[in-house]
Write an enzyme that holds these catalytic residues in place. Structure first.
Site, PDB file in Angstrom:
ATOM      1  N   ASP A 235      44.189  42.793  45.553  1.00 27.03           N
ATOM      2  CA  ASP A 235      42.930  41.853  46.510  1.00 27.03           C
ATOM      3  C   ASP A 235      43.609  40.884  46.798  1.00 27.03           C
ATOM      4  O   ASP A 235      43.462  40.309  48.149  1.00 27.03           O
ATOM      5  CB  ASP A 235      41.672  40.956  45.462  1.00 27.03           C
ATOM      6  CG  ASP A 235      40.811  42.517  45.094  1.00 27.03           C
ATOM      7  OD1 ASP A 235      40.648  43.533  45.699  1.00 27.03           O
ATOM      8  OD2 ASP A 235      40.080  41.916  43.704  1.00 27.03           O
TER       9      ASP A 235
ATOM     10  N   LYS B 245      28.987  38.788  48.963  1.00 27.34           N
ATOM     11  CA  LYS B 245      29.590  39.843  47.387  1.00 27.34           C
ATOM     12  C   LYS B 245      30.487  39.170  46.167  1.00 27.34           C
ATOM     13  O   LYS B 245      29.986  39.394  44.863  1.00 27.34           O
ATOM     14  CB  LYS B 245      30.479  40.765  48.346  1.00 27.34           C
ATOM     15  CG  LYS B 245      30.110  42.102  47.211  1.00 27.34           C
ATOM     16  CD  LYS B 245      30.858  43.370  47.883  1.00 27.34           C
ATOM     17  CE  LYS B 245      31.380  44.159  47.158  1.00 27.34           C
ATOM     18  NZ  LYS B 245      31.574  44.656  46.041  1.00 27.34           N
TER      19      LYS B 245
ATOM     20  N   GLU C 133      36.208  48.123  49.112  1.00 28.65           N
ATOM     21  CA  GLU C 133      34.676  48.389  49.949  1.00 28.65           C
ATOM     22  C   GLU C 133      35.182  49.173  51.180  1.00 28.65           C
ATOM     23  O   GLU C 133      33.651  48.808  51.691  1.00 28.65           O
ATOM     24  CB  GLU C 133      33.945  46.700  49.941  1.00 28.65           C
ATOM     25  CG  GLU C 133      34.216  46.103  48.529  1.00 28.65           C
ATOM     26  CD  GLU C 133      34.733  45.615  47.410  1.00 28.65           C
ATOM     27  OE1 GLU C 133      34.278  45.339  46.311  1.00 28.65           O
ATOM     28  OE2 GLU C 133      35.799  46.352  47.437  1.00 28.65           O
TER      29      GLU C 133
ATOM     30  N   HIS D 214      33.850  41.358  52.162  1.00 26.01           N
ATOM     31  CA  HIS D 214      33.833  40.382  51.873  1.00 26.01           C
ATOM     32  C   HIS D 214      35.746  39.594  52.240  1.00 26.01           C
ATOM     33  O   HIS D 214      35.434  38.516  52.940  1.00 26.01           O
ATOM     34  CB  HIS D 214      32.966  39.896  50.745  1.00 26.01           C
ATOM     35  CG  HIS D 214      34.342  40.946  49.567  1.00 26.01           C
ATOM     36  ND1 HIS D 214      34.767  39.819  48.062  1.00 26.01           N
ATOM     37  CD2 HIS D 214      34.319  42.399  49.254  1.00 26.01           C
ATOM     38  CE1 HIS D 214      35.067  40.655  47.569  1.00 26.01           C
ATOM     39  NE2 HIS D 214      34.910  42.345  47.963  1.00 26.01           N
ATOM     40  N   ARG D 215      36.507  40.095  51.277  1.00 28.53           N
ATOM     41  CA  ARG D 215      37.881  40.360  51.612  1.00 28.53           C
ATOM     42  C   ARG D 215      38.199  40.218  52.947  1.00 28.53           C
ATOM     43  O   ARG D 215      39.439  39.382  53.715  1.00 28.53           O
ATOM     44  CB  ARG D 215      38.817  41.194  50.222  1.00 28.53           C
ATOM     45  CG  ARG D 215      37.571  40.969  49.019  1.00 28.53           C
ATOM     46  CD  ARG D 215      39.015  40.763  48.315  1.00 28.53           C
ATOM     47  NE  ARG D 215      37.918  40.185  46.432  1.00 28.53           N
ATOM     48  CZ  ARG D 215      37.885  39.705  46.319  1.00 28.53           C
ATOM     49  NH1 ARG D 215      37.859  38.038  47.288  1.00 28.53           N
ATOM     50  NH2 ARG D 215      37.703  39.002  45.480  1.00 28.53           N
TER      51      ARG D 215
ATOM     52  N   ASP E 125      27.577  41.308  43.233  1.00 26.20           N
ATOM     53  CA  ASP E 125      27.790  42.135  42.873  1.00 26.20           C
ATOM     54  C   ASP E 125      27.885  41.776  40.735  1.00 26.20           C
ATOM     55  O   ASP E 125      28.073  42.769  40.130  1.00 26.20           O
ATOM     56  CB  ASP E 125      29.793  41.920  42.716  1.00 26.20           C
ATOM     57  CG  ASP E 125      30.234  43.428  44.069  1.00 26.20           C
ATOM     58  OD1 ASP E 125      30.018  43.370  44.528  1.00 26.20           O
ATOM     59  OD2 ASP E 125      31.683  43.393  43.509  1.00 26.20           O
TER      60      ASP E 125
ATOM     61  N   ASN F 153      27.476  48.271  46.647  1.00 20.73           N
ATOM     62  CA  ASN F 153      28.729  48.318  45.937  1.00 20.73           C
ATOM     63  C   ASN F 153      29.448  47.355  45.246  1.00 20.73           C
ATOM     64  O   ASN F 153      30.473  47.047  46.214  1.00 20.73           O
ATOM     65  CB  ASN F 153      29.221  48.241  47.754  1.00 20.73           C
ATOM     66  CG  ASN F 153      30.580  48.806  48.546  1.00 20.73           C
ATOM     67  OD1 ASN F 153      31.006  50.277  47.470  1.00 20.73           O
ATOM     68  ND2 ASN F 153      31.490  48.704  49.410  1.00 20.73           N
TER      69      ASN F 153
END
Length: 424
Positions: free
Chosen positions: A299, A398, A327, A372-373, A39, A80
């Site tokens: 998040d 990411k 995402e 990713h999360r 990112d 993204n």
């Protein structure tokens, strides 16, 4: 009870904001403890295409700029990276050239309409695909000094306008309608702007901001550790009844996901500020939260949702409608994957109801949706539940390329997630 300590990378949110502001300042800025990830790489590469000189080491960047950008010769592919797309769109709308922003398939589904409406009311000319990327930005000097924008879908739209504001000849007054999601990110943006010497900002809560015309000025900054990345290790402590300290963070910092700590305390965890950071100690048994509004830390709310599956009883997480435009559709992803491991989940428009009971949880193959999360939150759970397999584990690059190595370093027990393929 065991105790461990870890350093996580620098904050993505701070890195991309500081990169942008440094590129708009005439002179040389030095940023320490920056995040090096997919990112932040796309933001850095986009700025280099527009004539900004960047020199990097492993954890630092030197940015030299004339304060003016040049027309990029090729489209800016931002993959993204939502922060890069939204922040650059605002600044590019005020540049004296045409530019093109492109993204991957998911980015082409993530709406920008609220931001585009605001910019167009200032006189910007932007072509989009139904309010999503790809974008063609016919840049020109903007001269209006007032904009009204809806802030309930993403605080990034508001942050983008805040960072644009001092560049306009008469400054800008931003009026927010429908409230603001993730309010701490607004405060973070304003704090970083102040560190680049933007002054004289006036505000009425989160309803209106007025920023005078003035230049960004170069500076030297050391960025905080990433609180979003820290949540997985604090969550690991909560799950495994251990103590884990994340270094280089303070509860006085403005990052949104530090608010997870309040939820962890309500679940029975002990949170301590240490000389080096913040330590969390997990309880004998996690408590459910009842009804809990997690709008200010979306998040970290993903980490919280996974933890709630291990807390016997009902938790209703709300205020999370904007997770659907991240995402992945993160609410649906969480509901689907938590159900796979044996949790009882109800999916709502703005959140989840989670009937937690650790006795019923078991391993499963977790789809990550190239998010990713999702991967990191369930990787954390895989350190408590046996036989958890994470698909596409490399998607963590990411924002946290070394996540799996750090997780293995801090968690030395036999229970550890498997991967659908070898890590790259």
């Amino acid at each position: 009870m065991s105790s461990d300590s870890i350093s996580v990378p620098g904050s993505k949110s701070l890195t991309n904001r500081a990169l942008l502001m440094a590129s708009l300042a005439k002179g040389t800025s030095h940023l320490n403890n920056v995040l090096q990830s997919e990112d932040t790489d796309v933001m850095r590469e986009a700025l280099e295409k527009m004539g900004v000189a960047l020199k990097k080491t492993e954890t630092a960047l030197t940015i030299s700029s004339t304060g003016e950008w040049h027309a990029p010769q090729t489209p800016l592919f931002l993959n993204n990276a939502g922060t890069a797309v939204r922040f650059l769109t605002a600044i590019l709308s005020h540049q004296p050239f045409t530019s093109h922003i492109e993204g991957n398939k998911r980015m082409q589904e993530r709406p920008l309409r609220d931001l585009l409406n605001g910019l167009e009311s200032l006189g910007a000319q932007i072509e989009s695909q139904n309010g999503c990327p790809p974008l063609t930005i016919h840049g020109k000097p903007l001269s209006s000094n007032h904009v009204v924008i809806s802030g309930n879908n993403s605080s990034q739209y508001v942050s983008a306008l805040l960072m644009l504001a001092p560049l306009l000849p008469d400054g800008l007054t931003i009026t927010i309608q429908n409230g603001v999601s993730s309010k701490p990110y607004i405060d973070m943006t304003l704090d970083i702007m102040n560190k680049f010497f933007i002054q004289g900002i006036t505000r009425v809560g989160y309803e209106q901001f007025t920023i005078p015309h003035q230049p960004y000025q170069p500076t030297t900054l050391t960025l905080e550790a990433d609180a979003s990345s820290a949540t997985y290790f604090w969550g690991l402590a909560a799950l495994n009844k251990t103590t884990i300290e994340v270094r280089h963070l303070s509860r006085k910092n403005l990052q949104a996901d530090l608010k997870l700590l309040e939820a962890l305390e309500s679940m029975g965890c002990r949170v301590q500020e240490t000389p080096n950071g913040i330590a969390v100690t997990g309880p004998t048994e996690l408590h459910p939260l009842g009804e809990y509004n997690a709008n200010n830390f979306p998040d970290g709310a993903m980490t919280l949702a996974v933890l709630c599956a291990f807390a016997k009883g009902k938790t209703r997480l709300k205020g999370l409608h904007n997770l659907r435009i991240k995402e992945s559709d993160r609410l649906h992803a969480l509901a689907t994957e938590l159900s796979k491991i044996g949790a009882y989940i109800q999916e709502h428009d703005d959140g989840l109801t989670i009937e937690g009971n650790p006795k019923f949880l078991h391993g499963a193959t977790i789809s990550t949706y190239n998010d990713h999360r999702v991967a990191m939150a369930f990787g954390m759970a895989g350190c408590r539940v046996s036989d958890m397999t994470i698909e596409n584990p490399d998607c963590v690059k990411k924002t946290y390329p070394n996540f799996w190595n750090d997780l293995r370093m801090i968690h030395k027990e036999p229970t550890y997630p498997h991967f659908s393929h070898a890590l790259e």
